[in-house]
Design a protein around this motif. Structure first.
Motif, mmCIF file in Angstrom:
data_model
loop_
_atom_site.group_PDB
_atom_site.id
_atom_site.type_symbol
_atom_site.label_atom_id
_atom_site.label_comp_id
_atom_site.label_asym_id
_atom_site.label_seq_id
_atom_site.Cartn_x
_atom_site.Cartn_y
_atom_site.Cartn_z
ATOM 1 N N ALA A 267 0.814 -1.216 0.000
ATOM 2 C CA ALA A 267 0.000 0.000 0.000
ATOM 3 C C ALA A 267 0.846 1.264 0.000
ATOM 4 O O ALA A 267 0.441 2.272 -0.556
ATOM 5 C CB ALA A 267 -0.942 0.004 1.188
ATOM 6 N N THR A 268 1.984 1.229 0.628
ATOM 7 C CA THR A 268 2.757 2.470 0.771
ATOM 8 C C THR A 268 4.250 2.166 0.800
ATOM 9 O O THR A 268 4.671 1.147 1.354
ATOM 10 C CB THR A 268 2.372 3.208 2.067
ATOM 11 O OG1 THR A 268 3.287 4.296 2.258
ATOM 12 C CG2 THR A 268 2.437 2.276 3.260
ATOM 13 N N GLN A 270 6.229 3.513 2.641
ATOM 14 C CA GLN A 270 6.711 3.838 3.978
ATOM 15 C C GLN A 270 6.939 2.598 4.825
ATOM 16 O O GLN A 270 7.397 2.690 5.971
ATOM 17 C CB GLN A 270 5.713 4.764 4.686
ATOM 18 C CG GLN A 270 5.442 6.068 3.927
ATOM 19 C CD GLN A 270 6.705 6.819 3.572
ATOM 20 O OE1 GLN A 270 7.591 6.963 4.406
ATOM 21 N NE2 GLN A 270 6.794 7.283 2.333
ATOM 22 N N SER A 292 3.330 0.600 -4.303
ATOM 23 C CA SER A 292 2.430 1.594 -4.876
ATOM 24 C C SER A 292 1.956 2.561 -3.801
ATOM 25 O O SER A 292 2.018 2.270 -2.608
ATOM 26 C CB SER A 292 1.221 0.910 -5.525
ATOM 27 O OG SER A 292 0.407 0.329 -4.527
ATOM 28 N N GLU A 293 1.489 3.695 -4.251
ATOM 29 C CA GLU A 293 0.947 4.708 -3.337
ATOM 30 C C GLU A 293 -0.232 5.365 -4.028
ATOM 31 O O GLU A 293 -0.069 5.968 -5.087
ATOM 32 C CB GLU A 293 2.025 5.747 -2.992
ATOM 33 C CG GLU A 293 1.616 6.689 -1.870
ATOM 34 C CD GLU A 293 2.799 7.528 -1.421
ATOM 35 O OE1 GLU A 293 2.847 7.865 -0.224
ATOM 36 O OE2 GLU A 293 3.664 7.839 -2.262
ATOM 37 N N GLU A 294 -1.421 5.192 -3.436
ATOM 38 C CA GLU A 294 -2.665 5.680 -4.032
ATOM 39 C C GLU A 294 -2.836 5.158 -5.463
ATOM 40 O O GLU A 294 -3.294 5.859 -6.359
ATOM 41 C CB GLU A 294 -2.705 7.220 -4.009
ATOM 42 C CG GLU A 294 -2.688 7.804 -2.610
ATOM 43 C CD GLU A 294 -2.735 9.324 -2.633
ATOM 44 O OE1 GLU A 294 -2.668 9.900 -3.752
ATOM 45 O OE2 GLU A 294 -2.852 9.921 -1.555
ATOM 46 N N ARG A 298 5.270 3.031 -7.633
ATOM 47 C CA ARG A 298 6.445 3.742 -7.114
ATOM 48 C C ARG A 298 7.733 2.951 -7.332
ATOM 49 O O ARG A 298 8.809 3.525 -7.398
ATOM 50 C CB ARG A 298 6.273 4.018 -5.621
ATOM 51 C CG ARG A 298 5.104 4.919 -5.283
ATOM 52 C CD ARG A 298 5.185 6.224 -6.036
ATOM 53 N NE ARG A 298 4.086 7.130 -5.703
ATOM 54 C CZ ARG A 298 3.720 8.140 -6.460
ATOM 55 N NH1 ARG A 298 4.339 8.375 -7.604
ATOM 56 N NH2 ARG A 298 2.703 8.916 -6.112
ATOM 57 N N LYS A 318 13.416 2.113 5.280
ATOM 58 C CA LYS A 318 12.175 2.036 4.507
ATOM 59 C C LYS A 318 12.432 1.383 3.160
ATOM 60 O O LYS A 318 13.516 1.514 2.585
ATOM 61 C CB LYS A 318 11.581 3.437 4.314
ATOM 62 C CG LYS A 318 11.159 4.095 5.615
ATOM 63 C CD LYS A 318 10.570 5.469 5.372
ATOM 64 C CE LYS A 318 10.126 6.110 6.690
ATOM 65 N NZ LYS A 318 9.552 7.458 6.468
ATOM 66 N N SER A 320 11.377 2.209 0.420
ATOM 67 C CA SER A 320 11.607 3.205 -0.628
ATOM 68 C C SER A 320 13.093 3.463 -0.844
ATOM 69 O O SER A 320 13.503 3.964 -1.898
ATOM 70 C CB SER A 320 10.907 4.515 -0.277
ATOM 71 O OG SER A 320 11.372 5.026 0.958
#
Length: 382
Positions: A267-268, A270, A292-294, A298, A318, A320
């Motif tokens: 989901a994020t 982070q 992914s994010e929204e 990503r 993280k 990311s």
């Protein structure tokens, strides 16, 4: 033997420079390794023994490179002509007997195929003639060694030029045969299969005849050469039929229908590496995750990325920071055909690709799923 060869990586040798010249993706087939060995062996055994072995070896390497350059130059010209005529060549597999181009079925026509086949035959004769002209200019000079290399290369390429007149695919003569069959039947794939079956049959005959020469006449060099040529022709014909079977089996299936049944979407970005390991990897056993994010892609993170991070830093790092960002990824469109995706993944050596629809990530497509579907549909004749 063929599957082992298929995994070799030749890009570091010649592929990237030729890709730039051709303007298309080029795959150098490993049969070239055997071709180099045979040409070197020919020069060592057939060149006068007055020359030391090391010198004959160097001459063999030189002749091998000249032959490779000649075949590569032929493909440069042919693919330039194809692109100039509006034929989008997707990829070329360069065998020791010439190139096997991969062209979308709907982007060529019988007349264009006829022109390309004829151009290939003429180019072969022209290149052989160039070598012989150079030999004629050197024959009365003191450059005896250079003249000998050029003469042998001219001889080899002239034999290749004659070989291409045989009407079996993927030789130039077979390309003309396919064009005629296509014109009369109206079925491109069926015509390709018939011409390719002829190529496989001739390849097997050459292999059988080469074995007979080895066993009955002890003609080792001639026998091995025939076996090699038959083997290369057989492999090239098989690859041509596989391309047709792949297109027929997967052309009408979309990427969204072939997405993996797993749910590798995070989901994020982070998430920490520790969270990913505890909550996802150790629970599901998955090794590949889309970040992914929204709904926006990503990046992608794999267990290989995670292993680069010391365990003591997992809870503070993280994902990311370790993922491959989206800008460096190849993605699939949800409506893209499974056939084109498998070709692309095979070419780039990718096992999985994120699938996007309206710029949002909806899943992952895997090469294993595509190969499984292709094999099943081909086996069932569908």
């Amino acid at each position: 033997m063929a599957p082992l060869f298929e995994n070799w990586d030749w890009k570091a040798l010649f592929v990237h420079p030729l890709n730039r010249m051709l303007g298309v993706r080029l795959r150098l087939h490993p049969t070239w390794a055997v071709a180099f060995i045979l040409i070197i062996a020919m020069m060592v055994t057939q060149f006068p023994e007055a020359y030391p072995l090391w010198q004959r070896m160097i001459l063999g390497v030189t002749a091998s490179l000249l032959f490779f350059i000649a075949v590569g130059f032929r493909e440069v010209i042919l693919n330039f002509l194809a692109l100039n005529r509006g034929i989008p060549v997707q990829r070329v597999t360069l065998f020791a007997i010439g190139g096997l181009p991969q062209i979308p079925k709907g982007d060529t026509q019988p007349l264009l195929e006829l022109l390309m086949g004829t151009a290939g035959l003429l180019l072969n004769l022209i290149i052989a003639g160039i070598f012989y002209t150079i030999h004629s200019a050197l024959v009365n000079t003191t450059h005896v060694i250079i003249d000998g290399i050029i003469l042998w290369t001219a001889y080899l390429y002239f034999l290749l030029a004659l070989f291409h007149f045989i009407p079996v695919f993927p030789l130039d003569g077979g390309r003309l045969l396919r064009t005629l069959l296509w014109k009369f039947t109206g079925d491109y794939d069926r015509s390709t299969n018939i011409a390719s079956w002829a190529g496989q049959g001739l390849g097997l005959l050459l292999i059988a005849y080469g074995i007979l020469l080895l066993v009955l006449s002890q003609q080792w060099f001639n026998g091995l050469t025939l076996i090699f040529v038959g083997w290369v022709l057989y492999l090239a014909a098989v690859q041509s039929r596989r391309q047709t079977a792949l297109r027929e089996a997967l052309q009408h299936i979309a990427a969204r229908d072939m997405m993996s049944g797993e749910s590798p979407i995070i989901a994020t970005p982070q998430f920490t590496v520790g969270q990913l390991v505890r909550d996802c990897i150790l629970v599901t056993g998955q090794r590949y995750f889309v970040v992914s994010e929204e709904g926006k892609l990503r990046g992608v993170v794999t267990t290989r990325d995670i292993k680069k991070v010391p365990k003591k830093r997992w809870n503070s790092t993280k994902i990311s920071r370790v993922m491959t960002p989206a800008r460096r990824l190849k993605t699939a469109d949800a409506q893209q055909s499974a056939a084109s995706l498998l070709e692309l993944m095979d070419e780039l050596g990718l096992k999985r690709m994120p699938v996007l629809e309206n710029d949002k990530v909806i899943g992952v497509i895997s090469q294993d799923n595509l190969n499984r579907l292709k094999k099943t549909r081909v086996e069932l004749g569908m």
